[in-house]
Enzyme design. Sequence first.
Site, PDB file in Angstrom:
ATOM      1  N   VAL A  86       1.004  -1.783   0.080  1.00  0.00           N
ATOM      2  CA  VAL A  86       0.151  -0.045  -0.067  1.00  0.00           C
ATOM      3  C   VAL A  86       0.988   1.372  -0.300  1.00  0.00           C
ATOM      4  CG1 VAL A  86      -1.483   1.625   1.671  1.00  0.00           C
ATOM      5  CG2 VAL A  86      -1.560  -1.071   1.057  1.00  0.00           C
ATOM      6  N   CYS A  87       0.934   2.448  -1.053  1.00  0.00           N
ATOM      7  CA  CYS A  87       1.383   3.017  -1.068  1.00  0.00           C
ATOM      8  C   CYS A  87       1.265   4.764   0.064  1.00  0.00           C
ATOM      9  CB  CYS A  87       1.373   4.053  -1.888  1.00  0.00           C
ATOM     10  SG  CYS A  87       1.998   5.957  -2.247  1.00  0.00           S
ATOM     11  N   ILE A  88       2.151   4.503   0.780  1.00  0.00           N
ATOM     12  CA  ILE A  88       2.019   5.581   2.050  1.00  0.00           C
ATOM     13  C   ILE A  88       1.745   6.847   2.069  1.00  0.00           C
ATOM     14  CG2 ILE A  88       4.881   5.580   2.217  1.00  0.00           C
ATOM     15  CD1 ILE A  88       5.108   6.036   4.688  1.00  0.00           C
ATOM     16  N   ALA A  91      -1.837   5.924   1.551  1.00  0.00           N
ATOM     17  CA  ALA A  91      -2.864   6.003   2.955  1.00  0.00           C
ATOM     18  C   ALA A  91      -2.731   6.623   3.708  1.00  0.00           C
ATOM     19  CB  ALA A  91      -1.505   4.665   2.669  1.00  0.00           C
TER      20      ALA A  91
END
Lengths: 139, 138, 102
Positions: A86-88, A91
Site C-alpha cells: 500500500v503506497c504510504i 495511504a
Amino acid sequence: MLRARGDRDLRFGIVVNEGPYTHQASDSAYRFARAALEKGHEILRVFFYHDGVNNGTRFTVPPQDDRNLQRQWSELAEAHKLDLVVCIAAAQRRGILDANEAKRQGKDGDNIAPGFRISGLGQLIEAGIQADRLVVFGD
Amino acid sequence: MTGQSKRKKFLYINRRAPHGTIYALESLEVVLIGAAFEQDVSLAFIDDGVYQLMAGQDTSGIGVKNFSKTYRALGDYEVRKLYVERESLAERGLTVEDLMPISFEDEEDDYAEKPSILVADRSEMVRLIAEQDVVLSF
Amino acid sequence: MPTLHTVNKSPYERSSLRSCLDHLAEGDSVLMMEDAVVGARRGGKFVEVLKAARPSCTVSVLAPDLAARGMKADDLAEGIALVDYGGFVDLAVANARVCAWL
C-alpha cells in the site's frame, strides 16, 4: 493445484488504482492475479495506489452475501506469499495506517489488513523494473 | 548485473484534466520518486491530460493544491521528455503557446536551456508506446 | 513486440475506447473488460469503429464481464474474440507491454 513454473512463465507486477466495491478494478486485478498464478506465473508485487489503498483496511464489513475483497487479497497473499504493498503517501491521505505509522502520526489505532504492508512509491517503480509485465487496473 | 543493463523505458500516460480527480497529482508524485531510479522516463499528455500543463493555473478558488509548478521542476529530476499530443491540443482549441514553458539545462551542451515539451503527432505517440518496457496510466 | 491495450469503460460514456483505437500499432491487441464490453455488442454504434481499427489488430472481450452484463458470445459483433481471465493473462504474456486506457 498449480503446475510447476517453466521457462515461459513471467513475473507480473499489478497496480490497483481504485478501492473496493465502488469500482470493479480490485476485483478484476484479483481475478487476473489468480489466473496468472494458476498458469504458473509469478506475481512479483501488487501495488495499491490512489484510492486503491482502501483495499488494505481490515475494518471493512461488507454484507455477508457479498465478497470480502480485503479478505480475498489477504488469503491470496497468504497462500502464494504475495507482496501486497500500500503506497504510504496515498495511504496517509486516506487514513490507512499500520502500527508504526499510527504511532508516528499520533493516531489512536491502525487498520492495515493481514498480508498488506505500507511502503513508498519506490516499490511501484521497482516492480516496473523487475517485472516482465506491469498491468494496471483502475477507473 | 549492472544498473545500466536494468535501465528500462518508462512511459507515464496522462489523459485526465487536473484537479477534478487526484490522478494527475499522484501520477506526478510517482514520476518524482521514480526519477531516483534513473530509468529512461517519458511522459505523454493525451486527451484532457494536456490540461495538466496549462499555463496560469489558479486553484485558489477551489481549495485544491496547485501543483502545476512542479512540472517546471521536472528537468532537475532528469525528466526531460514531455510529449504533448498535437491532435489532443487541436481538438481542445489549444496550442502549445497555452502551455507552461518547461525547459531543462543540457549539461552536455554547455548547460543550454532546452524545451522539455515536445509536441508529437498521434503517429509519433503510437511509436512512443511501442518502444516502452513499462506503461503506467492512472 | 506488440502491445496489449486494455479498455474498461463503456464507449457510450467515455472516450477511452476511441483513444485506444487511435493509438494502435500493427499487430496490437485490444481487450475490452468491465463496462467496456457493452461496446462490443452487435448492432451497437461502436461496432463500425472497432471494425475500422487496424485490420492487423485483434479485439477481445472478457467473457465473465460480458456474462455479468447479460450478454452471450452470440451477442458479440463479428470478429471479436472471447477470452476468460486465463486468456487475459495469455494476452499479457504474448505482448511486450500492457497499456491501460483508464
